[in-house]
Structures are given as structure tokens and as C-alpha cells.
Design an enzyme around this catalytic site. Structure first.
Site, PDB file in Angstrom:
ATOM      1  N   HIS A  68      22.561 -13.859 -14.882  1.00 59.21           N
ATOM      2  CA  HIS A  68      23.333 -14.508 -15.948  1.00 59.21           C
ATOM      3  C   HIS A  68      24.073 -13.483 -16.809  1.00 59.21           C
ATOM      4  O   HIS A  68      24.338 -13.720 -17.985  1.00 59.21           O
ATOM      5  CB  HIS A  68      22.440 -15.406 -16.817  1.00 59.21           C
ATOM      6  CG  HIS A  68      22.013 -16.656 -16.101  1.00 59.21           C
ATOM      7  ND1 HIS A  68      22.790 -17.792 -16.060  1.00 59.21           N
ATOM      8  CD2 HIS A  68      20.913 -16.921 -15.352  1.00 59.21           C
ATOM      9  CE1 HIS A  68      22.161 -18.718 -15.345  1.00 59.21           C
ATOM     10  NE2 HIS A  68      21.034 -18.209 -14.891  1.00 59.21           N
ATOM     11  N   ASP A 104      26.847 -11.979 -15.315  1.00 56.69           N
ATOM     12  CA  ASP A 104      28.210 -11.850 -14.746  1.00 56.69           C
ATOM     13  C   ASP A 104      29.278 -12.518 -15.610  1.00 56.69           C
ATOM     14  O   ASP A 104      30.338 -11.932 -15.851  1.00 56.69           O
ATOM     15  CB  ASP A 104      28.278 -12.300 -13.267  1.00 56.69           C
ATOM     16  CG  ASP A 104      27.906 -13.740 -12.995  1.00 56.69           C
ATOM     17  OD1 ASP A 104      27.402 -14.408 -13.924  1.00 56.69           O
ATOM     18  OD2 ASP A 104      28.125 -14.207 -11.856  1.00 56.69           O
ATOM     19  N   GLY A 127      19.145 -20.651  -4.666  1.00 54.48           N
ATOM     20  CA  GLY A 127      19.574 -19.521  -5.482  1.00 54.48           C
ATOM     21  C   GLY A 127      20.056 -18.363  -4.624  1.00 54.48           C
ATOM     22  O   GLY A 127      20.115 -17.223  -5.071  1.00 54.48           O
ATOM     23  N   ASP A 169      28.353 -14.042  -7.121  1.00 53.11           N
ATOM     24  CA  ASP A 169      27.992 -14.579  -5.804  1.00 53.11           C
ATOM     25  C   ASP A 169      29.127 -14.377  -4.795  1.00 53.11           C
ATOM     26  O   ASP A 169      28.914 -13.926  -3.675  1.00 53.11           O
ATOM     27  CB  ASP A 169      27.685 -16.077  -5.896  1.00 53.11           C
ATOM     28  CG  ASP A 169      26.588 -16.374  -6.893  1.00 53.11           C
ATOM     29  OD1 ASP A 169      25.926 -15.423  -7.335  1.00 53.11           O
ATOM     30  OD2 ASP A 169      26.401 -17.554  -7.220  1.00 53.11           O
ATOM     31  N   TYR A 186      23.477 -24.878 -16.722  1.00 56.62           N
ATOM     32  CA  TYR A 186      24.173 -23.605 -16.498  1.00 56.62           C
ATOM     33  C   TYR A 186      25.385 -23.509 -17.424  1.00 56.62           C
ATOM     34  O   TYR A 186      25.590 -22.527 -18.135  1.00 56.62           O
ATOM     35  CB  TYR A 186      24.620 -23.511 -15.029  1.00 56.62           C
ATOM     36  CG  TYR A 186      25.284 -22.202 -14.666  1.00 56.62           C
ATOM     37  CD1 TYR A 186      24.552 -21.173 -14.091  1.00 56.62           C
ATOM     38  CD2 TYR A 186      26.640 -21.994 -14.898  1.00 56.62           C
ATOM     39  CE1 TYR A 186      25.149 -19.968 -13.753  1.00 56.62           C
ATOM     40  CE2 TYR A 186      27.253 -20.792 -14.574  1.00 56.62           C
ATOM     41  CZ  TYR A 186      26.499 -19.789 -13.993  1.00 56.62           C
ATOM     42  OH  TYR A 186      27.109 -18.589 -13.674  1.00 56.62           O
TER      43      TYR A 186
HETATM   44  C1  GLA Z   1      24.690 -18.535 -10.186  1.00 57.75           C
HETATM   45  C2  GLA Z   1      26.168 -18.259 -10.468  1.00 57.75           C
HETATM   46  C3  GLA Z   1      26.442 -16.769 -10.671  1.00 57.75           C
HETATM   47  C4  GLA Z   1      25.471 -16.151 -11.678  1.00 57.75           C
HETATM   48  C5  GLA Z   1      24.032 -16.550 -11.350  1.00 57.75           C
HETATM   49  C6  GLA Z   1      23.070 -16.098 -12.396  1.00 57.75           C
HETATM   50  O1  GLA Z   1      24.327 -18.000  -8.956  1.00 57.75           O
HETATM   51  O2  GLA Z   1      26.965 -18.732  -9.433  1.00 57.75           O
HETATM   52  O3  GLA Z   1      27.775 -16.576 -11.066  1.00 57.75           O
HETATM   53  O4  GLA Z   1      25.814 -16.500 -12.978  1.00 57.75           O
HETATM   54  O5  GLA Z   1      23.887 -17.956 -11.208  1.00 57.75           O
HETATM   55  O6  GLA Z   1      23.019 -14.706 -12.449  1.00 57.75           O
END
Ligand code: GLA
Length: 385
Positions: free
Chosen positions: A36, A38, A125, A173, A223
Site C-alpha cells: 500500500h 505504491d 493477492g 502489480d 481499498y
Molecule cells: C493491490 C493493488 C496494488 C497495491 C497493493 C497493495 O495489489 O493493485 O497497486 O496497492 O494492492 O500494496
């Protein structure tokens, strides 16, 4: 591992469409630390893995496109000149999203036939969605020779996620999936989207993922809510993003923001610092510090950022009790999915047995355990090899 799925996709494509497809493979990702961060312009340390999405594609000879989701046994047809997000579209929205967002940037895409299959579990995840988006963008780029750079492709994927799937994700990601390298993780600076490739291979230790096999409801809205908290605090601090703030700055405005926003921002600021400390520990092969940082990251994600859940917390507590585990934490967006565990090779089998049994006893369901290999990013597959 990806060889098998690529072969299957090719075979099924030929059976369904009667022609030889171009096949691309796009991996899922793990994240060692920097969760979290990014969308706060911070740092993360993700890597592409040997599990992902394989897609076969050809140009359509009709005036519509046909998509086959092999694992779901579902087919969907649409016309590229009539693309819009679907309500409850599921996997369809990722595909429509990439087409729509590429078109919005002025790229001309013809109708196409595509079939895909994955060996990265959804909702775990591990970014099956980024893998799918990148697979589609990469495949369309090759097929229609659009000359889109990989950098631009990941932004198209991200926009698809924002505007078609409704998740205001960061870029980690899509970046990791596209740019991954064998045996390495990527120290990603999410402000300028630059990454340093760092070999990650700790002699005598293994990374394993433990999937709770749960995905709790409302994870998308939760989120987006976290992201909004971070942006609110950054605005209050008059900085571009929380990456630019220190805990001292935050404490100065503590009374002017809600306790919830305070704890969310504090987590982000601390996690960002942990990424740097983690890099130093990697350089020094300082296993003890690596483990400590992983546990601290989990603590922050669970207590302050509040994106963990009972099953994830349970797995991390189990890890703490095992002599074999160096460190563990929940991984990815949260509210279910996997924990990532750094484990000594010797005790690995025993730990796996113990986790499977204890998890089942407690939740009356199975967890899944995966070994992962750090692998290369999205690429065209040459099936002759
Ligand atoms: C998800 C989002 C990413 C990032 C993660 C948490 O995977 O797609 O952009 O924010 O959560 O690190």
C-alpha cells in the site's frame, strides 16, 4: 510450470478457432515488502513469479471479437467499436478495459479472437488481474503492431483497473508483472516508476505463499477508502504524496485529522521506511532483520491499516511460533489472499504440514501452500522450445 499452460492454451485455441495463435504469458507477482505504498508514490519490492495467465490470440475474420475464458468455460463476444464497462462483468471488464483504454489513447484495434487460462489463483493477492490486463495489452500490441512501449502498456492496464474494474490501484502489480526478471525482485520507486533489479536468492531459505482461500467482501471499496485517507492526509500536509512526509510532520497535524486517517498515514510512512531497511538487510544477508521487518509490516497492515483478516492474522501467528520461519506477513491488497513467508529450508516440510493441519482444524477449510520462483515478465511464448 508455465510451459504446460501455454501448450494447453494453444491446443484449445486451435480446436476452437482452427488456426495457430500467437501465445503470450504474463505472470502474477509477489511483494516482499512495501504494501500500500505504491499509490503514495513510495517504494515497493515486488517480483514476477512462475504463475500467471497464458493467452492465445489471432485477428478475427468477422466484425466481432470472441473471448474464451478456458478455466470458467465461458465465452463472450463483443465489438471493439462498442466497448464499455459492464456491470458485474468480472473477467470481461479487464479485457474490455484494456481495449477501451488503448483506444482512448488513440490506438486502433481490430476485432480479435482470444482464449486464456491461468495458474495464478484469483483473489489471492497475487495479481491475477494485472497478469490478465498485461497479457491482453501485450498480445494486442504484438498482433496489431501498435508499437506501444511496455511503460505505456502498464498504464493502460492500470487505467483498465481504475475505470472498468473500479479499483483505484497503484502501479506495482502491472509493473512487476510486465518487467519481472528471473531470480530477482524489483526495487520499485513508484514516483518515477523506476526499478532497480536486485537478485533475491537467500542460500538456505525459501519463500512460500500460504493462501487462506478467502476473499472477503467489500475489499474494492475498502481499498479505495484507504487510498482516499492517504490523499486527504497528504493534502492536509501540503505534500504531493505521503512519500514526502515524515512521522514528525504527521504528528504536527494529529489533532486536525481523524484518528483513523492518522493511523493509515502513519502505517504508510513507516512501511516506506521499512522498504529501505529491508534493502539494507538483503545486501548484508541479515536474515534476522528481514524477518523482523516482515512481521512489523504485518503488524502495521493489521492494526493500523486494517486490511488484514482473521485467517491472515492466524497464519502469521502460526509462523511466529515456528522455529523454521524467519518472518511472514500478509501480501497484496488484503482482506484475504496469501501470506508470504521466509522459511529455512530444513524446517520447511514440517512447517507446511503443521500449517495445513492447524488451519483446517481452526477454519474447517483447507489453505493452499505454494512455492514460487521469481521469473521474467510478460513475454511472447515460443512453443517450439
Ligand atoms: C493491490 C493493488 C496494488 C497495491 C497493493 C497493495 O495489489 O493493485 O497497486 O496497492 O494492492 O500494496
Amino acid at each position: 510450470m508455465s510451459k504446460k499452460i501455454n501448450k494447453k492454451v494453444r491446443k484449445k485455441f486451435v480446436e476452437r478457432f482452427n488456426e495457430e495463435p500467437l501465445v503470450v504469458f504474463s505472470p502474477g507477482r509477489i511483494n516482499l515488502i512495501g504494501e500500500h505504498t505504491d499509490y503514495n508514490d513510495g517504494y515497493a519490492f515486488p517480483a514476477a513469479i512462475n504463475k500467471g495467465i497464458s493467452a492465445g490470440i489471432t485477428k478475427s475474420k468477422t466484425d466481432f471479437s470472441t473471448i474464451v475464458a478456458l478455466d470458467k468455460n465461458e465465452e463472450y463476444t463483443f465489438k471493439v467499436n462498442e466497448v464499455a464497462p459492464l456491470e458485474k462483468g468480472g473477467w470481461r471488464n479487464y479485457i474490455l478495459g484494456v481495449v477501451g483504454e488503448a483506444q482512448a489513447k488513440g490506438y486502433e484495434i481490430g476485432n480479435f479472437n482470444l482464449s486464456f487460462s491461468g495458474n495464478v489463483p484469483g483473489g489471492a493477492g497475487m495479481s491475477s488481474s494485472a497478469a490478465l490486463e498485461n497479457a491482453i495489452g501485450f498480445a494486442l500490441n504484438e498482433l496489431f503492431q501498435l508499437n506501444i512501449s511496455k511503460e505505456e502498456l502498464i498504464y493502460i492496464s492500470q487505467k483498465a483497473e481504475h475505470n472498468y474494474a473500479g479499483v483505484h490501484c497503484g502501479i506495482m502489480d502491472q509493473f512487476a508483472s510486465m518487467f519481472g526478471e528471473k531470480k530477482s525482485a524489483l526495487l520499485l520507486d513508484c514516483r518515477n516508476i523506476n526499478a532497480e533489479v536486485r537478485e533475491f536468492n537467500l542460500e538456505g531459505y525459501k519463500l512460500i505463499l500460504i493462501n487462506t482461500n478467502v476473499k472477503h467482501d467489500l475489499s474494492e471499496s475498502a481499498y479505495n477508502k484507504r487510498r482516499a485517507s492517504c490523499e486527504r492526509v497528504a493534502a492536509k500536509l501540503r505534500v504531493k504524496a505521503l512519500r514526502d512526509a515524515t512521522e514528525h510532520d504527521l504528528n504536527l497535524i494529529k489533532d486536525e485529522i481523524s484518528d483513523d486517517d492518522y493511523r493509515k498515514a502513519r502505517y504508510v510512512i513507516q512501511e516506506n521506511k521499512r522498504v529501505n531497511a529491508f534493502m539494507k538487510a538483503v545486501e548484508n544477508s541479515d536474515i534476522y532483520s528481514l524477518g523482523k521487518l516482515l512481521y512489523q509490516s504485518h503488524e502495521g497492515l493489521s492494526k493500523d491499516y486494517e486490511v488484514s483478516c482473521e485467517e491472515l492474522d492466524f497464519l502469521v501467528e502460526l509462523a511466529k511460533k515456528s522455529e523454521a520461519v524467519v518472518g511472514a506477513r500478509m501480501m497484496g491488497g488484503g482482506f484475504g489472499g496469501c501470506t508470504i513467508n521466509l522459511v529455512k529450508k530444513e524446517g520447511l516440510d514440517e512447517f507446511k504440514k503443521e500449517v495445513s493441519l492447524t488451519f483446517k482444524e481452526k477454519f474447517k477449510r483447507n489453505c493452499s501452500i505454494y512455492k514460487v520462483k521469481l521469473s521474467k515478465g510478460t513475454h511472447v511464448v515460443n512453443l517450439k522450445n
